[in-house]
Design an enzyme around this catalytic site. Structure first.
Site, PDB file in Angstrom:
ATOM      1  N   CYS A  15      24.980  16.459 -35.086  1.00  0.00           N
ATOM      2  CA  CYS A  15      24.969  15.752 -36.229  1.00  0.00           C
ATOM      3  C   CYS A  15      24.300  16.526 -37.381  1.00  0.00           C
ATOM      4  O   CYS A  15      24.379  16.000 -38.469  1.00  0.00           O
ATOM      5  CB  CYS A  15      24.001  14.471 -35.707  1.00  0.00           C
ATOM      6  SG  CYS A  15      24.781  13.262 -34.592  1.00  0.00           S
ATOM      7  N   ARG A  61      32.067  54.430 -43.772  1.00  0.00           N
ATOM      8  CA  ARG A  61      31.591  55.154 -42.872  1.00  0.00           C
ATOM      9  C   ARG A  61      32.524  55.632 -41.686  1.00  0.00           C
ATOM     10  O   ARG A  61      32.329  56.542 -40.944  1.00  0.00           O
ATOM     11  CB  ARG A  61      30.510  54.254 -41.977  1.00  0.00           C
ATOM     12  CG  ARG A  61      30.987  52.935 -41.374  1.00  0.00           C
ATOM     13  CD  ARG A  61      30.132  51.866 -41.477  1.00  0.00           C
ATOM     14  NE  ARG A  61      30.585  50.725 -40.712  1.00  0.00           N
ATOM     15  CZ  ARG A  61      31.244  49.705 -41.255  1.00  0.00           C
ATOM     16  NH1 ARG A  61      31.519  49.813 -42.453  1.00  0.00           N
ATOM     17  NH2 ARG A  61      31.853  48.627 -40.652  1.00  0.00           N
TER      18      ARG A  61
END
Lengths: 533, 643
Positions: free
Chosen positions: B178, B64
């Site tokens: 965690c 592009r």
């Protein structure tokens, strides 16, 4: 070693090649890397379609080269520019794909093809210096070498003639007719039929909560909420909660799901009541998804409408695969439970891994079973040639299939009834702009100068008496067309180049839903809209 | 010449278009939108274009970013774009800069040198920075972005329109520590772990990862688990030194594998409480996996790791791009790897990264276009997934998830760039009634939606402040001198900040005698002066350099001095919970007025009132929502990305 492979490798090689170096296994080649950001949009299937496409562009205007730039970059297979003109100083000033003053006097097609081809060395570009009119008269079959023919601000007489020829056979290339004048523009895609499996719709397939398949039903019934420990209870997937709650509800409501507003609220309350603690998210999800319990899983109306399509009524063994599959789908839905085949994609939900996987396995197994049944309904002579990959894709997207039927270029303007139907409320501006373009073409055909007065009279002649256009809108539209009937402004060209190429890609890849009718654009008042869709 | 500028003249009128050759444009970003824009600006006849980009060209840009060729890969985007586009119109003066827009020399004085700024950026952080600089200098700005087939364009001007920060942007998704470190349940958890934690631990800076754990402990996460994680962190030291050792026999890759996929998992398993209601992970045996004899949950190491299972499998990329993951088809980095293949990839990528360290690279950070880091993250994430019974992902999918990749195509960029130039011309012409926020959307009958612009959010913490600047020598001028000078003898009580740092408040003036430089308040930064009573708008003072030939004192105050308006006092109940960190500017009052304000439409003529910044913004600024990792690049999660 694949990393060194050339970019012009075809997609099949890339898809099937396996690296021999175990350390680098799984790494993509240069081609995949180059196209990475677009493959994430239309995948290898879309890319393969692009790479086998052949595009013809008539005339190397600024808009034409902008369109081509946006098709060469993502990697179409081939393009030809058909243009017998030489570069003028005006061209050199507004067309980025000419080499400025250096290009003046040279052949426009040569210069544009040279500069466009530099953008991507796996795309083949060709310049053709013949006059389009001569080609059209002497050798119209020439146009059949292509999949798509794009014409920007082409002479009206030639557009009409070419469009008519291309329309004469459904297998002929599709045509994009682009017209622009200053800050207004429109474009039209001429095609007979366009079927889409991967429409990338945002609607999700049914989970069949209301019509649970036997295994799902049995699984939900086997859950004893009372006996669960708190952790388990807070991780029952909402699908199971809903199936179980609905079963319960039906027992006390004559076998019916919640129907009225009051009943639906009551049903939600029940789910709330099933909670042990107020913070159980899985029950929260169940409540939010409760509509799935009372929304009957049927064949969506858009899909049942396809069963009436002429592609089905005229089905023969040589019909396109899409209609063979559609026919099988229709047979599938005629049998109980009168739904589309189940898809195995289970959305993300609050659950522990074990319960989720169990549920996923149930859905997968059932989906496989239904797919096998669907397959058995495909007529045997074509099943082999269609192939499993397409069948899988079709079943997966069965809820979002699209068939578009196009119309012939110019037919809308002949259709007084359709013209009169089209404007609704404030949307007349787009019809006014479209008619201003049609009037311009028509005046050009009659060799008349497109003055404001002449354009207005011509719009009235085309539209007839049943179309009412606000004076102000008509003046604005006609004014812009009269002011700059052929102006190809660079910024408009850049913008339009993006819009037209975008729709061309949708047509070629058969993914996403392209526009229908004329897409009209006004960059003064900043709006877009469809006419004659 | 005449044909060349028809377009500009038609929109701008003869007078403005005469001025076009002198119009100074700053174009920030030379990526997908930037390349298109540069071409359009050059064609339209903008005479003075400064083009800035810090990036270099990658192969994946070429589908592009049409000003670049394959031979340009690894060169500067700004320089290359200017070289390609420049010759097209010799009348245009192009000033390419290979640099970061946040560098100190691009201060308020520098921004004032432009008539308009056009953003063609790919990250939230830089967008917010340019927005602030444009609000501070009142230079009009056009903001833009694309994502696949979707895009948007937004014209911004201080006091006329809302600014980029008037509406808070969605916060990136975060995960509890965690979940990432010991109890993953989805592929993304394992990918984040590999990318933001493991890669850093082995190849990043040698830093104590304790800070993150301290923070997690404060947030109330499991204390025993945190203690185990601390021990784990210590053990990384040995592996790190093996990776850097010249001794080839050290077999560092195996050592790393055994630490993270075996002993760390054994440690976690020893906390039996954790696995009471969860499926426990399985430690992986290096030699057995390598030989192909390892059997994990009944599946041999040579089979694809996908039947391991799991959530997230269903909503991955497979669904959106039409690839069917299960059939193993698709491009070759889209196929699932077996446990054995993942181990081989882990070893080879670890060795490649270690060789780079030995060759002198000090730290290696994740980069989606750096194959070594992507391979490492792919292998490590999949091995961890296998240990936890989570479905594996292909390298292709992991690249997208870890790199926050947004699909990008030429067509959308072309459309958006065309719209930007139009909006820029309206801004230059001061025809504010014609400004529109434009969205490119999925709607075949109406691909563009253009809406009237909204007035500023009265509680915006960026565009509702009063901006000024001082020219000074930060090595000589003191904090007290600047603040006193700006307040011009006013006795009102103020607190002074630089970004989130408190430099002084009414009861604490220790820093007043210190030089700005000693307080790290240098060129390009802002001093924020907040009224203690909350009655007067906040003043932001941009620090600029003294003029080159200046011979007087170390400080030149602005003239006239800023005159911040009085705020309309809003009575608000005090916040229910005290802020966790030292207060950020302006947080005495918290007003939640946005919903009502947001949808007011205007033609850009509204006179806004002044309120304080929203609480949400402030929390984001404090970083309170970010638990993921200290070096996580949050801006990449912006909804609409450009390049």
């Amino acid at each position: 070693m694949s990393a060194a492979a050339s970019e012009s490798q075809d997609i099949e090689t890339v898809t099937t090649a396996v690296s021999t170096n175990p350390g680098r296994r799984g790494q993509p080649d240069n081609k995949t890397r180059r196209y990475d950001r677009q493959l994430r949009l239309w995948a290898a299937t879309g890319q393969a379609a692009l790479e086998s496409s052949r595009i013809l562009v008539i005339g190397a205007s600024a808009t034409s080269t902008s369109i081509l730039k946006n098709l060469v970059l993502p990697g179409i297979g081939h393009f030809t520019i058909l243009d017998h003109h030489s570069v003028t100083p005006e061209d050199a000033g507004n067309n980025f794909f000419l080499e400025g003053p250096k290009s003046i006097g040279k052949r426009r097609a040569d210069e544009a093809v040279r500069l466009l081809a530099e953008l991507n060395d796996s795309v083949e570009g060709r310049a053709d210096h013949r006059n389009v009119e001569e080609v059209l008269n002497s050798n119209p079959q020439y146009f059949l070498e292509f999949n798509v023919v794009i014409a920007h601000n082409m002479q009206p007489a030639l557009v009409d003639k070419l469009a008519k020829y291309l329309w004469s056979e459904p297998s002929h290339p599709i045509m994009m007719v682009v017209r622009s004048a200053g800050f207004v523009s429109e474009f039209f895609i001429q095609f007979h039929e366009h079927s889409i499996i991967e429409s990338h719709s945002e609607t999700t397939p049914s989970l069949r909560i209301d019509k649970p398949f036997p295994e799902l039903h049995a699984h939900a019934m086997s859950i004893d909420f009372e006996k669960m420990d708190p952790t388990e209870h807070a991780h029952v997937p909402y699908v199971v909660i809903l199936v179980s709650a609905l079963e319960d509800w039906k027992k006390s409501h004559g076998g019916n799901p919640p129907k009225t507003y009051a009943e639906k609220q009551q049903f939600k309350k029940r789910i709330q009541g099933m909670r042990r603690k107020p913070d159980e998210e899985n029950f929260e999800e169940a409540e939010a998804q409760a509509y799935r319990a009372w929304t009957e899983t049927t064949v969506p109306s858009e899909i049942s409408a396809l069963f009436k399509d002429s592609g089905l009524s005229s089905l023969t063994p040589s019909s396109p695969p899409f209609f063979q599959l559609l026919s099988a789908l229709q047979k599938f839905t005629q049998e109980s439970p009168h739904t589309l085949p189940l898809t195995s994609t289970l959305p993300d939900m609050r659950s522990d891994t074990k319960s989720y996987i169990h549920l996923q396995t149930l859905y997968k197994r059932q989906a496989e079973e239904e797919k096998a049944k669907f397959k058995s309904l495909i007529s045997e002579d074509v099943r082999e040639t269609i192939g499993d990959e397409m069948i899988d894709l079709f079943v997966k997207n069965a809820h979002a299939l699209v068939v578009m039927r196009g119309r012939e270029w110019g037919s809308f303007d002949q259709d007084r009834a359709a013209l009169a139907m089209d404007p609704s409320g404030k949307e007349t501006a787009k019809l006014a702009t479209h008619l201003a373009f049609s009037a311009l073409s028509s005046l050009t055909l009659q060799h008349q100068t497109p003055t404001v007065a002449a354009l207005k009279a011509e719009v009235e002649r085309i539209a007839g008496t049943d179309v009412e256009l606000p004076e102000e809108q008509l003046d604005a539209a006609v004014g812009e067309v009269a002011r700059a009937p052929t102006a190809d402004l660079p910024n408009m060209a850049a913008f339009l180049g993006g819009m037209v190429a975008q729709e061309t890609i949708k047509m070629i890849t058969r993914q996403y839903v392209p526009q229908k009718g004329y897409l009209v654009i006004d960059m003064v008042d900043m709006w877009t809209g469809a006419v004659g869709a | 010449m005449s044909a060349r500028y028809t377009h500009a003249r038609a929109i701008l009128g003869p007078e403005m278009s005469e001025r076009l050759p002198e119009t100074k444009v700053l174009l920030v970003g030379a990526g997908g939108i930037g390349c298109e824009l540069l071409k359009n600006l050059v064609l339209a006849g903008f005479g003075q274009i400064t083009l800035l980009d810090l990036d270099t060209i990658d192969l994946s840009n070429l589908n592009r970013q049409f000003l670049f060729r394959k031979k340009d890969v690894k060169k500067s985007k700004a320089m290359t774009a200017a070289q390609t586009a420049g010759p097209f119109n010799p009348n245009v003066h192009l000033h390419p800069i290979h640099g970061n827009i946040k560098d100190p020399q691009f201060d308020m004085e520098w921004f004032r040198g432009f008539d308009i700024v056009l953003n063609a950026l790919d990250n939230l952080d830089a967008r917010r920075h340019v927005n602030k600089m444009c609000m501070a200098t009142q230079v009009p700005l056009v903001e833009s972005g694309t994502a696949g087939y979707l895009g948007q364009v937004q014209p911004l001007l201080k006091d006329r329109t809302e600014c980029f920060d008037c509406i808070s942007k969605p916060t990136p998704k975060t995960f509890p520590v965690c979940t990432i470190r010991s109890t993953p349940s989805q592929p993304i958890h394992c990918i984040v772990w590999a990318k933001s934690y493991l890669l850093g631990q082995l190849f990043g800076e040698d830093e104590d990862a304790g800070g993150e754990l301290d923070e997690a402990e404060k947030q109330g996460e499991n204390a025993q688990e945190i203690a185990t994680l601390r021990k784990e962190a210590q053990a990384f030291k040995a592996v790190r030194s093996a990776l850097r050792s010249k001794d080839k026999s050290s077999n560092a890759a195996k050592m790393a594998f055994e630490k993270v996929f075996n002993s760390d998992i054994r440690n976690l398993l020893s906390m039996s409480d954790m696995w009471r209601s969860r499926a426990p992970p399985v430690p992986l045996d290096f030699d057995a996996v390598k030989k192909g004899t390892f059997v994990l949950r009944g599946i041999s190491a040579t089979g694809p790791a996908t039947n391991g299972s799991a959530k997230g499998n269903s909503n991955g990329h497979a669904a959106t791009n039409g690839q069917s993951g299960a059939s193993g088809s698709g491009l070759k980095d889209q196929r699932a790897l077996s446990l054995q293949e993942n181990l081989a990839l882990f070893v080879s990528s670890t060795e490649r990264l270690a060789a780079r360290l030995r060759a002198g690279e000090e730290t290696i950070l994740f980069d989606k276009d750096d194959d070594d880091t992507l391979d490492f993250v792919t292998a490590a994430a999949n091995l961890r997934s296998a240990a936890y019974g989570i479905a594996g992902k292909s390298r292709w999918e992991i690249k997208e998830m870890a790199g926050n990749i947004i699909p990008a195509i030429a067509t959308t960029n072309a459309i958006v760039a065309g719209l930007i130039v139009l909006q820029a011309m309206h801004l230059l012409k001061k025809s504010y009634n014609t400004l529109r926020n434009i969205h490119l959307q999925f709607k075949p009958t109406m691909p563009l939606s253009a809406v009237m612009i909204s007035p500023p959010n009265m509680s915006c913490g960026i565009c509702r402040n009063t901006y000024t600047s001082v020219q000074c020598d930060p090595t000589r001028v003191t904090l007290g001198e600047v603040v006193k000078g700006i307040l011009d003898g006013s006795e009102r009580e103020v607190s002074v900040y630089e970004a989130q740092r408190v430099l002084s408040d009414p009861d604490w003036d220790d820093n007043n005698e210190r030089t700005l430089e000693s307080l790290s308040v240098t060129r390009g930064k802002f001093l924020t002066i907040v009224d203690e009573e909350g009655e007067v708008a906040t003043v932001e003072v941009g620090i600029c350099s003294l003029p080159a030939n200046h011979s007087g004192g170390p400080l030149i105050l602005p003239s006239p001095l800023p005159d911040p308006p009085r705020k309309v006092k809003v009575t608000v109940p005090p916040p229910s919970t005290p802020p966790k960190k030292r207060a950020a500017p302006d947080d005495e009052e918290v007003t939640e007025l946005e919903p009502a304000m947001k949808r007011l439409k205007t033609n850009g003529t509204a006179e806004p009132n002044l309120y304080t910044p929203s609480k949400k913004r402030r929390l984001e600024d404090d970083g309170l929502v970010l638990l993921e990792a200290p070096n996580e690049k949050v801006e990449d999660d912006d909804i609409i990305e450009v390049d």
